[in-house]
Design a protein around this motif. Structure first.
Motif, PDB file in Angstrom:
ATOM      1  N   SER A  25      30.990  41.402   2.198  1.00  0.00           N
ATOM      2  CA  SER A  25      30.477  40.393   3.113  1.00  0.00           C
ATOM      3  C   SER A  25      31.120  39.053   2.759  1.00  0.00           C
ATOM      4  CB  SER A  25      28.955  40.334   2.964  1.00  0.00           C
ATOM      5  OG  SER A  25      28.450  39.166   3.550  1.00  0.00           O
ATOM      6  N   GLY A  27      30.981  34.991   3.655  1.00  0.00           N
ATOM      7  CA  GLY A  27      30.264  33.928   4.355  1.00  0.00           C
ATOM      8  C   GLY A  27      31.129  32.705   4.516  1.00  0.00           C
ATOM      9  N   LEU A  28      30.975  32.013   5.661  1.00  0.00           N
ATOM     10  CA  LEU A  28      31.763  30.817   5.921  1.00  0.00           C
ATOM     11  C   LEU A  28      30.970  29.565   5.550  1.00  0.00           C
ATOM     12  CD1 LEU A  28      33.445  31.686   9.339  1.00  0.00           C
ATOM     13  CD2 LEU A  28      33.877  32.581   7.056  1.00  0.00           C
ATOM     14  N   ARG A  31      26.978  27.126   6.339  1.00  0.00           N
ATOM     15  CA  ARG A  31      25.764  27.820   6.774  1.00  0.00           C
ATOM     16  C   ARG A  31      25.901  29.342   6.758  1.00  0.00           C
ATOM     17  NH1 ARG A  31      24.714  24.335  11.942  1.00  0.00           N
ATOM     18  NH2 ARG A  31      26.595  23.203  11.372  1.00  0.00           N
ATOM     19  N   GLY A  32      27.147  29.827   6.669  1.00  0.00           N
ATOM     20  CA  GLY A  32      27.352  31.263   6.513  1.00  0.00           C
ATOM     21  C   GLY A  32      26.849  31.760   5.169  1.00  0.00           C
ATOM     22  N   GLY A  36      25.313  35.510   4.613  1.00  0.00           N
ATOM     23  CA  GLY A  36      26.222  36.464   3.966  1.00  0.00           C
ATOM     24  C   GLY A  36      25.638  37.114   2.720  1.00  0.00           C
ATOM     25  N   VAL A  90      30.692  36.613   8.077  1.00  0.00           N
ATOM     26  CA  VAL A  90      29.342  36.225   8.500  1.00  0.00           C
ATOM     27  C   VAL A  90      29.213  34.708   8.632  1.00  0.00           C
ATOM     28  CG1 VAL A  90      26.897  36.370   7.904  1.00  0.00           C
ATOM     29  CG2 VAL A  90      28.441  38.220   7.225  1.00  0.00           C
ATOM     30  N   ASP A  91      28.624  34.260   9.738  1.00  0.00           N
ATOM     31  CA  ASP A  91      28.337  32.831   9.901  1.00  0.00           C
ATOM     32  C   ASP A  91      27.053  32.684  10.713  1.00  0.00           C
ATOM     33  OD1 ASP A  91      28.715  30.147   9.509  1.00  0.00           O
ATOM     34  OD2 ASP A  91      30.599  30.009  10.583  1.00  0.00           O
ATOM     35  N   ASP A  92      26.526  31.457  10.735  1.00  0.00           N
ATOM     36  CA  ASP A  92      25.301  31.240  11.514  1.00  0.00           C
ATOM     37  C   ASP A  92      25.595  31.155  12.996  1.00  0.00           C
ATOM     38  OD1 ASP A  92      26.674  28.796  11.199  1.00  0.00           O
ATOM     39  OD2 ASP A  92      24.849  27.643  11.555  1.00  0.00           O
ATOM     40  N   MET A 100      35.744  30.715  12.865  1.00  0.00           N
ATOM     41  CA  MET A 100      35.806  32.163  12.620  1.00  0.00           C
ATOM     42  C   MET A 100      37.249  32.657  12.723  1.00  0.00           C
ATOM     43  SD  MET A 100      33.916  34.586  11.660  1.00  0.00           S
ATOM     44  CE  MET A 100      32.177  34.676  12.028  1.00  0.00           C
ATOM     45  N   CYS A 117      33.213  40.386  13.083  1.00  0.00           N
ATOM     46  CA  CYS A 117      32.658  39.074  12.809  1.00  0.00           C
ATOM     47  C   CYS A 117      31.191  39.162  13.233  1.00  0.00           C
ATOM     48  CB  CYS A 117      33.367  37.996  13.619  1.00  0.00           C
ATOM     49  SG  CYS A 117      35.149  38.002  13.361  1.00  0.00           S
ATOM     50  N   VAL A 119      27.576  36.965  13.694  1.00  0.00           N
ATOM     51  CA  VAL A 119      26.919  35.649  13.703  1.00  0.00           C
ATOM     52  C   VAL A 119      25.484  35.804  14.188  1.00  0.00           C
ATOM     53  CG1 VAL A 119      29.052  34.348  14.093  1.00  0.00           C
ATOM     54  CG2 VAL A 119      27.720  35.119  16.060  1.00  0.00           C
TER      55      VAL A 119
END
Ligand SMILES: O=P(O)(O)OC[C@H]1O[C@H](OP(=O)(O)OP(=O)(O)O)[C@H](O)[C@@H]1O
Ligand SMILES: Nc1ncnc2[nH]cnc12
Length: 144
Positions: A25, A27-28, A31-32, A36, A90-92, A100, A117, A119
């Motif tokens: 996983s 995360g960005l 907020r990801g 994540g 993964v992101d919000d 992304m 991807c 979200v």
């Protein structure tokens, strides 16, 4: 702040991904990072942060992208992902898709395979998903 909602969201992300175990996983920033790690824990897989530029030590790969309100750069450590690794990004939120897409570009450079991807929210009117093709984006909630 809403514990029950946080639990429901991560459970739904997991429900969508329960078929997979050999993924990582990613995360960005920033907020990801909220979604994540709980997904990675539920899947029993690793988590790697994709960060805004200038926050990671050692050799990195950088990809720049346009936001609705300017330019930014994402960065990842070069040895954070093995070539051929299957990853879920993964992101919000997916808005214009620039963030992304930059993350997908980083995965391409490290020769990782982006399975999907993922979200929590997708803003459909900004057509971010089109920008990500051929990668697919799954969202839990969609707004116009
Ligand atoms: O699809 P896009 O148009 O690229 O926008 C989506 C991105 O914008 C927001 O992050 P932001 O850049 O505001 O940074 P933050 O997570 O550090 O608040 C959001 O968390 C996504 O990462
Ligand atoms: N259009 C948007 N609405 C809310 N948050 C955002 N973050 C980036 N773009 C956004």
């Amino acid at each position: 702040a809403n514990t029950m909602l946080y639990h429901i969201i991560t459970k739904q992300l997991k429900a969508y991904w329960k078929r997979l175990t050999s993924v990582q996983s990613q995360g960005l920033d920033a907020r990801g990072f909220l979604f994540g790690p709980p997904l990675a824990l539920r899947l029993g897989v690793g988590f790697v942060p994709v960060r805004k530029k200038g926050k990671l030590p050692g050799p990195t790969e950088t990809a720049s992208y346009a936001l609705e309100y300017g330019q930014a750069e994402l960065e990842i450590q070069r040895d954070a992902v093995e070539p051929g690794k299957k990853v879920v990004l993964v992101d919000d939120l997916l808005a214009t898709g620039g963030t992304m897409r930059a993350a997908c570009e980083l995965m391409k450079r490290l020769k990782a395979e982006v399975l999907e991807c993922l979200v929590v929210i997708e803003l459909l009117s900004l057509k971010g998903a089109e920008k990500l093709l051929p990668f697919h984006c799954h969202s839990l909630l969609q707004y116009d």
